[in-house]
Design a protein around this motif. Structure first.
Motif, PDB file in Angstrom:
ATOM      1  N   GLY A   1       0.904  -1.230   0.071  1.00 49.28           N
ATOM      2  CA  GLY A   1      -0.140  -0.032  -0.031  1.00 49.28           C
ATOM      3  C   GLY A   1       1.065   1.213   0.119  1.00 49.28           C
ATOM      4  O   GLY A   1       1.950   1.178   0.293  1.00 49.28           O
ATOM      5  N   PRO A   2       0.248   2.385  -0.169  1.00 51.63           N
ATOM      6  CA  PRO A   2       1.320   3.657  -0.326  1.00 51.63           C
ATOM      7  C   PRO A   2       1.907   3.859   1.074  1.00 51.63           C
ATOM      8  O   PRO A   2       1.273   3.991   2.276  1.00 51.63           O
ATOM      9  CB  PRO A   2       0.202   4.848  -0.484  1.00 51.63           C
ATOM     10  N   GLY A   3       3.191   3.726   0.957  1.00 47.83           N
ATOM     11  CA  GLY A   3       4.260   4.243   2.027  1.00 47.83           C
ATOM     12  C   GLY A   3       4.309   2.881   2.977  1.00 47.83           C
ATOM     13  O   GLY A   3       4.970   3.214   4.189  1.00 47.83           O
ATOM     14  N   VAL A   4       3.610   1.944   2.724  1.00 55.22           N
ATOM     15  CA  VAL A   4       3.919   0.695   3.689  1.00 55.22           C
ATOM     16  C   VAL A   4       4.380  -0.342   2.806  1.00 55.22           C
ATOM     17  O   VAL A   4       3.931  -0.634   1.804  1.00 55.22           O
ATOM     18  CB  VAL A   4       2.498   0.565   4.557  1.00 55.22           C
ATOM     19  N   ILE A   5       4.712  -1.338   3.598  1.00 50.43           N
ATOM     20  CA  ILE A   5       5.305  -2.586   2.972  1.00 50.43           C
ATOM     21  C   ILE A   5       4.059  -3.625   2.574  1.00 50.43           C
ATOM     22  O   ILE A   5       3.142  -3.797   3.089  1.00 50.43           O
ATOM     23  CB  ILE A   5       6.329  -3.432   3.738  1.00 50.43           C
ATOM     24  N   HIS A   6       4.356  -4.674   1.579  1.00 49.40           N
ATOM     25  CA  HIS A   6       3.582  -5.677   1.423  1.00 49.40           C
ATOM     26  C   HIS A   6       3.828  -6.676   2.616  1.00 49.40           C
ATOM     27  O   HIS A   6       5.160  -6.786   2.880  1.00 49.40           O
ATOM     28  CB  HIS A   6       4.175  -6.282   0.213  1.00 49.40           C
ATOM     29  N   GLY A   7       2.887  -7.231   3.321  1.00 46.85           N
ATOM     30  CA  GLY A   7       2.923  -7.633   4.541  1.00 46.85           C
ATOM     31  C   GLY A   7       3.601  -8.878   4.498  1.00 46.85           C
ATOM     32  O   GLY A   7       4.270  -9.505   5.351  1.00 46.85           O
ATOM     33  N   GLY A   8       3.869  -9.633   3.335  1.00 47.75           N
ATOM     34  CA  GLY A   8       4.575 -11.057   3.048  1.00 47.75           C
ATOM     35  C   GLY A   8       6.213 -10.902   3.346  1.00 47.75           C
ATOM     36  O   GLY A   8       6.616 -11.610   3.831  1.00 47.75           O
ATOM     37  N   TYR A   9       6.500  -9.540   3.371  1.00 47.20           N
ATOM     38  CA  TYR A   9       8.104  -9.259   3.638  1.00 47.20           C
ATOM     39  C   TYR A   9       8.014  -9.308   5.063  1.00 47.20           C
ATOM     40  O   TYR A   9       9.075  -9.526   5.487  1.00 47.20           O
ATOM     41  CB  TYR A   9       8.388  -7.918   3.055  1.00 47.20           C
ATOM     42  N   ALA A  10       7.253  -8.887   5.934  1.00 44.37           N
ATOM     43  CA  ALA A  10       7.145  -9.019   7.318  1.00 44.37           C
ATOM     44  C   ALA A  10       7.567 -10.497   7.576  1.00 44.37           C
ATOM     45  O   ALA A  10       8.381 -10.822   8.766  1.00 44.37           O
ATOM     46  CB  ALA A  10       6.103  -8.489   8.050  1.00 44.37           C
ATOM     47  N   ALA A  11       6.600 -11.159   7.029  1.00 45.49           N
ATOM     48  CA  ALA A  11       6.811 -12.562   7.517  1.00 45.49           C
ATOM     49  C   ALA A  11       8.040 -13.460   6.942  1.00 45.49           C
ATOM     50  O   ALA A  11       8.810 -14.240   7.891  1.00 45.49           O
ATOM     51  CB  ALA A  11       5.853 -13.472   6.453  1.00 45.49           C
ATOM     52  N   VAL A  12       8.694 -12.951   5.962  1.00 43.76           N
ATOM     53  CA  VAL A  12       9.993 -13.249   5.625  1.00 43.76           C
ATOM     54  C   VAL A  12      11.023 -12.857   6.635  1.00 43.76           C
ATOM     55  O   VAL A  12      11.962 -13.759   6.994  1.00 43.76           O
ATOM     56  CB  VAL A  12      10.535 -12.717   4.120  1.00 43.76           C
TER      57      VAL A  12
END
Ligand SMILES: CC(C)(COP(=O)(O)OP(=O)(O)OC[C@H]1O[C@@H](n2cnc3c(N)ncnc32)[C@H](O)[C@@H]1OP(=O)(O)O)[C@@H](O)C(=O)NCCC(=O)NCCSC(=O)Cc1ccccc1
Length: 162
Positions: free
Chosen positions: A56-67
């Motif tokens: 989303g704008p200014g925020v990460i794709h959540g999958g990268y947090a899982a990585v």
């Protein structure tokens, strides 16, 4: 993905501990995670996600947090004394707040308990500037031996189309 790769030269842990097999040859974590072992056996880390992982704008794709959690929590299974010899059995990520890009983030992971071969490791991710809690994780890592990877190879060989 090249999110703020940092020089790990200041870190004292052995190279084997710093990087997974995929990142070892390049000598830098491809997601940009830098980590170190604390005296109490927990693991800390820092990362600044780049625009290349924006969801989303200014925020990460959540999958990268899982990585990033998988990587950090995995190292909390052994510490720098040994190459990680555990595989992820389960990983649950709770996304508490949107995770910004281009802002320093700090992480922690610690072992909660061990049951036979299973190590229960929890973690958290906070915004460095305000200490705001962004995400938490709960995981189970199973200790394995070389036999696991042999078995893995045999199983993969059976999956090939005839
Ligand atoms: C080991 C365990 C988690 C649990 O197994 P156990 O407690 O031993 O239980 P059990 O023996 O009951 O087996 C249950 C079922 O599994 C099958 N099986 C077991 N072992 C193998 C094998 N070697 N190869 C093939 N199949 C195998 C077994 O036949 C059985 O099948 P069934 O139900 O009878 O048909 C297993 O499920 C597994 O390997 N999962 C995949 C884990 C995975 O890939 N994780 C992600 C990558 S790691 C990562 O990213 C960490 C990291 C972080 C940072 C940096 C670097 C790395």
């Amino acid at each position: 993905m090249n999110s703020g790769v940092e020089d790990a030269g200041e870190l004292t842990a052995p190279r084997e501990w710093q990087y997974c097999s995929g990142c070892k040859p390049q000598g830098a974590c491809r997601v940009g995670l830098v980590r170190w072992l604390e005296e109490d056996g927990s693991v800390s880390g820092r990362i600044t996600f780049g625009k290349d992982v924006e969801g989303g704008p200014g925020v990460i794709h959540g999958g990268y947090a899982a990585v990033v959690f998988d990587e950090l929590l995995g190292t909390a299974t052994t510490g720098p004394a040994g190459v990680p010899v555990a595989v992820t059995k389960s990983l649950t990520v709770h996304y508490r707040r949107p995770i910004p890009i281009e802002q320093p983030i700090v992480l922690r992971a610690w072992r909660v308990r061990t049951l036979d071969r299973d190590m229960f490791i929890d973690g958290e991710m906070r915004l460095a500037s305000s200490d705001a809690l962004l995400a938490t994780a709960e995981s189970v890592f199973t200790a394995v031996t070389d036999r696991h990877f042999q078995r893995h190879k045999e199983w993969l060989a059976q999956q090939r189309p005839a």
